[in-house]
Scaffold this active site. Structure first.
Site, PDB file in Angstrom:
ATOM      1  N   LEU A   1     -12.727  -2.680 -14.492  1.00 38.20           N
ATOM      2  CA  LEU A   1     -13.819  -3.622 -14.292  1.00 38.20           C
ATOM      3  C   LEU A   1     -14.350  -3.423 -12.874  1.00 38.20           C
ATOM      4  CD1 LEU A   1     -13.901  -7.407 -15.174  1.00 38.20           C
ATOM      5  CD2 LEU A   1     -14.616  -6.615 -12.932  1.00 38.20           C
ATOM      6  N   ILE A   2     -15.668  -3.257 -12.740  1.00 35.83           N
ATOM      7  CA  ILE A   2     -16.295  -3.003 -11.448  1.00 35.83           C
ATOM      8  C   ILE A   2     -17.363  -4.058 -11.190  1.00 35.83           C
ATOM      9  CG2 ILE A   2     -17.608  -1.359 -10.065  1.00 35.83           C
ATOM     10  CD1 ILE A   2     -16.511   0.868 -11.871  1.00 35.83           C
TER      11      ILE A   2
ATOM     12  N   GLY B   1     -26.094   1.181  -5.991  1.00 39.00           N
ATOM     13  CA  GLY B   1     -25.227   1.655  -4.928  1.00 39.00           C
ATOM     14  C   GLY B   1     -23.876   2.180  -5.360  1.00 39.00           C
ATOM     15  N   ILE B   2     -22.874   1.896  -4.539  1.00 38.96           N
ATOM     16  CA  ILE B   2     -21.529   2.423  -4.767  1.00 38.96           C
ATOM     17  C   ILE B   2     -20.957   1.941  -6.095  1.00 38.96           C
ATOM     18  CG2 ILE B   2     -19.147   2.304  -3.920  1.00 38.96           C
ATOM     19  CD1 ILE B   2     -20.317   2.384  -1.057  1.00 38.96           C
ATOM     20  N   GLY B   3     -21.207   0.692  -6.450  1.00 38.18           N
ATOM     21  CA  GLY B   3     -20.699   0.183  -7.721  1.00 38.18           C
ATOM     22  C   GLY B   3     -21.267   0.929  -8.904  1.00 38.18           C
TER      23      GLY B   3
ATOM     24  N   SER C   1     -14.748  -1.707   4.078  1.00 34.91           N
ATOM     25  CA  SER C   1     -15.668  -1.089   5.022  1.00 34.91           C
ATOM     26  C   SER C   1     -14.894  -0.689   6.263  1.00 34.91           C
ATOM     27  CB  SER C   1     -16.775  -2.082   5.407  1.00 34.91           C
ATOM     28  OG  SER C   1     -17.632  -1.534   6.386  1.00 34.91           O
TER      29      SER C   1
ATOM     30  N   TYR D   1     -22.040 -10.019   8.438  1.00 36.90           N
ATOM     31  CA  TYR D   1     -21.474  -9.019   7.524  1.00 36.90           C
ATOM     32  C   TYR D   1     -20.109  -8.554   8.023  1.00 36.90           C
ATOM     33  CZ  TYR D   1     -21.209  -4.866   4.532  1.00 36.90           C
ATOM     34  OH  TYR D   1     -20.811  -3.926   3.615  1.00 36.90           O
TER      35      TYR D   1
END
Length: 296
Positions: A5-6, A12-14, A142, A155
């Site tokens: 599951l993502i 983007g990255i997902g 990150s 962020y």
């Protein structure tokens, strides 16, 4: 192969990870907000890609800001797929600007999405994983908690909090056979919507007081791009490829951290020093077992 599951798979990255994991043979549930509404075009692209490539890639709804939505998504995966092996925490948002100009409520909202969204999904998924005594929590974190660049204050706070949440959770879930992986992407100026869709502070009066710094903020992306080797690319597909590589490793041999940093910012060295201090501290407390995966 695993059922994966993502979160945040619309872009983007997902999105790249969902496609790459499906091509590698995993059953992938790519989640996003409102896949039948505002994200319908992106959901359609993933479904079309799955059909064209003959891979098992399914799109379901998940809003990480809602516990009800997280619970419903996990129930859907369990009912449809019969189990869940890997949770990829990827959803996130970016704010750019001067810290003072953001209200506490704005920062709290970002933390709610980037950090508490992880907690909501863990609370939905962990009962199943604990009962099985097996599974992987993979966090797309990150390098920012180490590099701490300016003008991205909220962020940085949210990603640092997410990293800490992943670590302290890992101590406990390891004793139920659940692995933790924290993938740490460096800066990427291409292939994601982070900068184009970044939020700004609502308090424009305070932001105006910092206008002397506006030229620095204006070249934020340019400054980030300058960190890359000249002539190289900053394609985040390398993060998706690293996630798929990690998922191909045997259970129990996946790394706690993996840095994917094309800016070569010495994050691995910082991680090594912090890990040495942390593990020494935990072991001297007499809690060394929580640093090891207990197999069912």
């Amino acid at each position: 192969m695993s059922t994966v599951l993502i979160t945040g798979a619309a872009t983007g990255i997902g999105n790249l990870t969902a496609r790459a994991a499906a091509r590698a043979g995993h059953r992938v549930y790519a989640t996003m907000r409102d896949p039948e509404g505002r994200n319908a075009p992106r959901a359609g692209e993933l479904r079309d890609a799955a059909a064209a490539e003959g891979v098992d890639l399914r799109v379901i709804e998940l809003d990480v800001s809602s516990q009800e939505s997280a619970d419903a998504a996990v129930r859907t995966v369990l009912a449809d797929g019969g189990g869940l092996d890997v949770v990829v925490h990827n959803a996130g948002h970016l704010l750019v600007g001067y810290v003072e100009a953001f209200t506490a409520e704005e920062i709290a909202h970002l933390v709610d999405v980037n950090t508490l969204g992880v907690q909501r999904l863990n609370r939905a998924a962990l009962p199943h994983l604990r009962e099985r005594g097996h599974g992987t929590l993979l966090y797309v974190g990150s390098t920012i908690p180490v590099t701490t660049p300016p003008f991205l204050g909220p962020y940085v706070v949210s990603k640092a909090a997410m990293d800490a949440l992943a670590l302290v959770t890992s101590y406990e879930v390891s004793q139920f056979g659940i692995e933790t992986v924290i993938v740490m992407p460096g800066a990427f100026t291409e292939g994601t919507d982070h900068f184009p869709k970044a939020g700004r502070a609502a308090d424009t009066a305070v932001a105006e007081a910092y206008r002397v710094l506006d030229p620095l903020v204006a070249r934020n992306e340019e400054a980030t791009a300058s960190l890359f080797t000249p002539g190289g690319t900053a394609d985040p597909v390398v993060v998706a490829e690293e996630i798929v590589r990690i998922l191909a490793l045997p259970y129990g041999e996946r790394p706690l951290r993996s840095v994917v940093d094309l800016t070569h910012s010495k994050v691995e060295q910082a991680n090594a020093a912090v890990t040495e201090a942390r593990t020494d501290f935990v072991r001297r407390m007499g809690f060394g077992e929580v640093l090891e995966l207990r197999r069912a």
